[in-house]
Enzyme design. Structure first.
Site, PDB file in Angstrom:
ATOM      1  N   ASN A  10       0.850  -1.186   0.015  1.00 50.12           N
ATOM      2  CA  ASN A  10       0.072  -0.045  -0.110  1.00 50.12           C
ATOM      3  C   ASN A  10       0.850   1.161   0.200  1.00 50.12           C
ATOM      4  OD1 ASN A  10      -2.317  -1.481   0.223  1.00 50.12           O
ATOM      5  ND2 ASN A  10      -2.522  -1.310   2.464  1.00 50.12           N
ATOM      6  N   ASP A 239       3.241  -5.304  12.719  1.00 47.25           N
ATOM      7  CA  ASP A 239       3.633  -5.985  11.497  1.00 47.25           C
ATOM      8  C   ASP A 239       5.289  -6.086  11.705  1.00 47.25           C
ATOM      9  OD1 ASP A 239       1.092  -5.816  10.430  1.00 47.25           O
ATOM     10  OD2 ASP A 239       1.506  -3.780   9.691  1.00 47.25           O
TER      11      ASP A 239
END
Length: 290
Positions: A10, A239
């Protein structure tokens, strides 16, 4: 060994706001920054910076070549990233003064990954390699089945959380990572607590309280406290944790050592503004003094 990541890519548009907006509220942002992001890209960069060979399987739109170039610069193998006709995925992220965030996500090219692309990529994997997925792409179940058939260690980071998506891949998993809220939601949907799940290894992250590890075969549970730091942006911390845990496993660390190192990496991450571009490297983590 290698880590294969079926993961999102993204453009993260990060807005600094005085507080997170409520329904119908319009806020003026004091700052705008653009970063490489997506849970998949973040995990790939984290694992690569932690010393692993990471092969990213994903897709970008025609305007997304900069993201592939950035991943390559950060040490990620990008040969299995395709170019789709739809736009690159992107996220609109509001971050308040306390570091909490609110995210609106557009999947874009992340939902255009074909079975042929997936099969071609994993045909190069070797038994014992790791395969990780998140819930920001398509083809998760297909990848999990393929990974299990190839003898890979199949891992799933259960975010953005959907109970149905997690339950669809559960039969094929060796490793599951989810946060405390997601664990509660999965228990409500499945009737199973983390230690009862049909997955050999489960980690539940606890935010500022650290993480809890479950070995469901032995019944062992371990607690890992977090480090106290002043958070400025929690985006990408989970993450980073996941990427570092998987890299530790890939490099042959005992699970306790891999989790401890991942907690250190996440603690550094929350002191930085941004996503993939500011994930700490291994030297940062090893040199950190808390």
């Amino acid at each position: 060994m290698a880590i294969w990541n079926l993961g999102s890519i993204n453009a993260d548009m990060v807005y600094a706001v005085p507080h997170l907006p409520g329904p119908g509220e319009t806020l003026a942002a004091s700052k705008l920054e653009q970063f490489l992001g997506g849970k998949g890209a973040n995990m790939s960069v984290a694992a690569a910076r932690a010393g692993s060979h990471v092969c990213h399987i994903g897709a970008v739109g025609p305007e997304g070549r900069w993201a592939v170039e950035r991943l390559t610069e950060y040490g990620v193998d990008t040969r299995h990233i395709s170019e789709a006709e739809v736009p690159t995925g992107h996220a609109i992220i509001a971050v308040d003064a306390g570091g909490e965030n609110q995210i609106v996500l557009f999947p874009g090219a992340n939902h255009s990954i074909g079975a042929d692309q997936l099969g071609q990529a994993l045909s190069s994997a070797q038994a014992g390699d790791l395969l990780v997925m998140q819930n920001e792409t398509n083809a998760q179940v297909e990848a999990a089945k393929m990974g299990r058939d190839l003898g890979l260690k199949v891992c799933y980071a259960a975010a953005p959380f959907e109970a149905e998506a997690v339950q669809a891949v559960l039969p094929h998993l060796d490793f599951l990572i989810l946060n405390e809220v997601e664990a509660e939601q999965l228990q409500q949907a499945s009737g199973l607590s983390p230690d009862q799940l049909p997955v050999p290894q489960v980690i539940v992250t606890l935010g500022s309280r650290g993480a809890r590890y479950f070995d469901t075969a032995s019944g062992e549970t371990q607690e890992f406290p977090a480090f106290k730091v002043e958070a400025v942006d929690t985006t990408g911390a989970g993450d980073t944790f996941t990427g570092y845990v998987l890299a530790g496993i890939d490099r042959g660390m005992p699970i306790a050592q891999a989790i401890s190192q991942a907690i250190r990496a996440a603690a550094i991450m929350v002191t930085r503004h941004g996503t993939a571009d500011v994930i700490p490297d291994l030297k940062d983590v090893q040199d950190a003094r808390f």
